[in-house]
Write a protein that holds these residues in place. Structure first.
Motif, mmCIF file in Angstrom:
data_model
loop_
_atom_site.group_PDB
_atom_site.id
_atom_site.type_symbol
_atom_site.label_atom_id
_atom_site.label_comp_id
_atom_site.label_asym_id
_atom_site.label_seq_id
_atom_site.Cartn_x
_atom_site.Cartn_y
_atom_site.Cartn_z
ATOM 1 N N ARG A 8 147.833 -3.012 11.083
ATOM 2 C CA ARG A 8 147.037 -1.797 10.840
ATOM 3 C C ARG A 8 146.010 -1.655 11.958
ATOM 4 O O ARG A 8 145.276 -2.603 12.252
ATOM 5 C CB ARG A 8 146.337 -1.895 9.490
ATOM 6 N N ALA A 9 145.969 -0.477 12.563
ATOM 7 C CA ALA A 9 145.111 -0.260 13.728
ATOM 8 C C ALA A 9 144.288 1.009 13.573
ATOM 9 O O ALA A 9 144.755 1.997 13.002
ATOM 10 C CB ALA A 9 145.968 -0.150 14.989
ATOM 11 N N ILE A 10 143.076 0.973 14.105
ATOM 12 C CA ILE A 10 142.266 2.180 14.219
ATOM 13 C C ILE A 10 142.112 2.486 15.705
ATOM 14 O O ILE A 10 141.792 1.604 16.500
ATOM 15 C CB ILE A 10 140.911 2.052 13.502
ATOM 16 N N LEU A 11 142.399 3.726 16.066
ATOM 17 C CA LEU A 11 142.334 4.165 17.456
ATOM 18 C C LEU A 11 141.376 5.345 17.556
ATOM 19 O O LEU A 11 141.527 6.335 16.820
ATOM 20 C CB LEU A 11 143.713 4.579 17.969
ATOM 21 N N SER A 12 140.400 5.242 18.458
ATOM 22 C CA SER A 12 139.433 6.311 18.669
ATOM 23 C C SER A 12 138.981 6.224 20.120
ATOM 24 O O SER A 12 138.132 5.407 20.462
ATOM 25 C CB SER A 12 138.241 6.140 17.716
ATOM 26 N N LEU A 70 131.214 5.751 10.692
ATOM 27 C CA LEU A 70 130.130 4.927 10.132
ATOM 28 C C LEU A 70 130.232 4.945 8.607
ATOM 29 O O LEU A 70 129.528 5.679 7.920
ATOM 30 C CB LEU A 70 128.774 5.450 10.598
ATOM 31 N N HIS A 71 131.129 4.121 8.102
ATOM 32 C CA HIS A 71 131.440 4.116 6.665
ATOM 33 C C HIS A 71 131.930 2.717 6.278
ATOM 34 O O HIS A 71 132.634 2.071 7.056
ATOM 35 C CB HIS A 71 132.529 5.164 6.395
ATOM 36 N N PRO A 72 131.571 2.238 5.069
ATOM 37 C CA PRO A 72 132.006 0.899 4.650
ATOM 38 C C PRO A 72 133.523 0.705 4.647
ATOM 39 O O PRO A 72 134.001 -0.403 4.908
ATOM 40 C CB PRO A 72 131.450 0.763 3.226
ATOM 41 N N LYS A 73 134.286 1.773 4.377
ATOM 42 C CA LYS A 73 135.747 1.602 4.351
ATOM 43 C C LYS A 73 136.314 1.383 5.746
ATOM 44 O O LYS A 73 137.437 0.918 5.886
ATOM 45 C CB LYS A 73 136.418 2.792 3.664
ATOM 46 N N ILE A 74 135.531 1.716 6.761
ATOM 47 C CA ILE A 74 135.926 1.404 8.138
ATOM 48 C C ILE A 74 135.334 0.050 8.542
ATOM 49 O O ILE A 74 136.060 -0.868 8.943
ATOM 50 C CB ILE A 74 135.473 2.508 9.107
ATOM 51 N N HIS A 75 134.032 -0.096 8.409
ATOM 52 C CA HIS A 75 133.385 -1.296 8.940
ATOM 53 C C HIS A 75 133.674 -2.555 8.126
ATOM 54 O O HIS A 75 133.800 -3.640 8.708
ATOM 55 C CB HIS A 75 131.886 -1.053 9.139
ATOM 56 N N ALA A 76 133.823 -2.433 6.820
ATOM 57 C CA ALA A 76 134.221 -3.608 6.045
ATOM 58 C C ALA A 76 135.643 -4.016 6.411
ATOM 59 O O ALA A 76 135.963 -5.211 6.482
ATOM 60 C CB ALA A 76 134.114 -3.336 4.546
ATOM 61 N N GLY A 77 136.492 -3.022 6.676
ATOM 62 C CA GLY A 77 137.861 -3.306 7.101
ATOM 63 C C GLY A 77 137.929 -3.991 8.450
ATOM 64 O O GLY A 77 138.880 -4.723 8.745
ATOM 65 N N LYS A 82 139.305 -12.760 7.541
ATOM 66 C CA LYS A 82 140.559 -12.920 6.809
ATOM 67 C C LYS A 82 140.820 -14.354 6.367
ATOM 68 O O LYS A 82 141.750 -14.601 5.590
ATOM 69 C CB LYS A 82 141.720 -12.393 7.655
ATOM 70 N N ASP A 83 140.012 -15.284 6.838
ATOM 71 C CA ASP A 83 140.130 -16.673 6.379
ATOM 72 C C ASP A 83 139.198 -16.966 5.202
ATOM 73 O O ASP A 83 139.182 -18.074 4.691
ATOM 74 C CB ASP A 83 139.808 -17.650 7.522
ATOM 75 N N ASP A 84 138.419 -15.979 4.788
ATOM 76 C CA ASP A 84 137.442 -16.163 3.713
ATOM 77 C C ASP A 84 137.949 -15.463 2.451
ATOM 78 O O ASP A 84 137.951 -14.225 2.387
ATOM 79 C CB ASP A 84 136.094 -15.580 4.147
ATOM 80 N N PRO A 85 138.373 -16.224 1.442
ATOM 81 C CA PRO A 85 138.898 -15.611 0.217
ATOM 82 C C PRO A 85 137.911 -14.658 -0.456
ATOM 83 O O PRO A 85 138.309 -13.655 -1.039
ATOM 84 C CB PRO A 85 139.201 -16.815 -0.688
ATOM 85 N N PHE A 86 136.612 -14.960 -0.357
ATOM 86 C CA PHE A 86 135.606 -14.090 -0.960
ATOM 87 C C PHE A 86 135.592 -12.730 -0.263
ATOM 88 O O PHE A 86 135.486 -11.692 -0.922
ATOM 89 C CB PHE A 86 134.225 -14.742 -0.897
ATOM 90 N N HIS A 87 135.705 -12.719 1.063
ATOM 91 C CA HIS A 87 135.766 -11.451 1.795
ATOM 92 C C HIS A 87 136.991 -10.639 1.364
ATOM 93 O O HIS A 87 136.891 -9.433 1.115
ATOM 94 C CB HIS A 87 135.835 -11.695 3.305
ATOM 95 N N LEU A 88 138.133 -11.319 1.263
ATOM 96 C CA LEU A 88 139.362 -10.617 0.882
ATOM 97 C C LEU A 88 139.286 -10.111 -0.558
ATOM 98 O O LEU A 88 139.767 -9.016 -0.864
ATOM 99 C CB LEU A 88 140.566 -11.535 1.078
ATOM 100 N N GLN A 89 138.661 -10.890 -1.430
ATOM 101 C CA GLN A 89 138.479 -10.467 -2.824
ATOM 102 C C GLN A 89 137.582 -9.230 -2.882
ATOM 103 O O GLN A 89 137.860 -8.283 -3.628
ATOM 104 C CB GLN A 89 137.865 -11.603 -3.639
ATOM 105 N N PRO A 98 142.007 -4.105 5.280
ATOM 106 C CA PRO A 98 141.508 -4.609 6.561
ATOM 107 C C PRO A 98 142.254 -4.022 7.756
ATOM 108 O O PRO A 98 143.411 -3.621 7.647
ATOM 109 C CB PRO A 98 141.750 -6.118 6.470
ATOM 110 N N PHE A 99 141.576 -3.982 8.876
ATOM 111 C CA PHE A 99 142.178 -3.624 10.153
ATOM 112 C C PHE A 99 142.511 -4.890 10.932
ATOM 113 O O PHE A 99 141.830 -5.912 10.788
ATOM 114 C CB PHE A 99 141.223 -2.758 10.983
ATOM 115 N N ASP A 100 143.549 -4.808 11.751
ATOM 116 C CA ASP A 100 143.937 -5.920 12.619
ATOM 117 C C ASP A 100 143.654 -5.611 14.083
ATOM 118 O O ASP A 100 143.511 -6.525 14.899
ATOM 119 C CB ASP A 100 145.438 -6.212 12.457
#
Length: 196
Positions: A8-12, A70-77, A82-89, A98-100
């Protein structure tokens, strides 16, 4: 995470050179594309499937485009480890994916200065969301690949071709350093311009 799968990629991007070829490479290998205004138009015109950032955030671009990413659905992604289960939860609980890959280059402020725009016009050429995404992705290079310039598309494609659409940690770290270098140069130029 040693090897990062790119799904998954974001391009701007302001500099759209090489964009369609790079995006075509990604789509042909199953990567989902998310994008903003001008970049999205170029990708759509090339016949590539792309989702608008506003569709992801559920919020339209506002203030003449000053607020898009500038939005949590972008910046949290971008910032989730990705190695932190709490972050993924947390992402799962908030319905955030998440973005890759973060492929961003910045508004052409140097060009604005060269064109001798008025101070008010030049200020509109100061990118805010782009540096935020670059810095977030560079900080989180353990979990995200950041590409701050078209000059890196070829190396990134080579890395993905050789490794079944995964990218190694060393390459991600190098790209993170290039992203911080890009935002540092950008900020230095703005600082010099604004200093009385």
């Amino acid at each position: 995470m040693e090897r990062l799968p790119i799904r998954r990629a974001i391009l701007s991007v302001t500099d759209k050179s090489g964009l369609v070829d790079f995006a075509t490479f990604l789509v042909a290998r199953g990567v989902e594309l998310i994008s903003t205004g001008g970049t999205q138009k170029v990708l759509c015109a090339a016949g590539l499937p792309v989702t608008a950032v506003s569709t992801v955030t559920g919020f339209p671009e506002i203030l003449d485009g000053r607020v898009k990413t500038l939005h949590p659905k972008i910046h949290a992604g971008i910032l989730a480890n990705k190695d932190d289960p709490f972050h993924l939860q947390t992402l799962a609980e908030k319905g955030i994916r998440p973005f890759d890959l973060v492929c961003v280059n910045l508004y052409d402020f140097a060009g604005a200065v060269e064109r001798r725009l008025s101070l008010e016009e030049a200020v509109e050429e100061i990118d805010i969301g782009g540096p935020c995404m670059l810095r977030a992705a560079a900080k989180n290079f353990h979990s995200v690949l950041v590409l701050p310039s078209p000059q890196w598309y070829g190396a990134a494609m080579d890395e993905m071709r050789k490794n079944e659409m995964t990218v190694g940690l060393e390459f991600r770290q190098i790209m993170a350093s290039r992203a911080f270098e890009a935002t540092s140069r950008y900020d230095a130029l703005i600082t010099s311009y604004l200093r009385p």
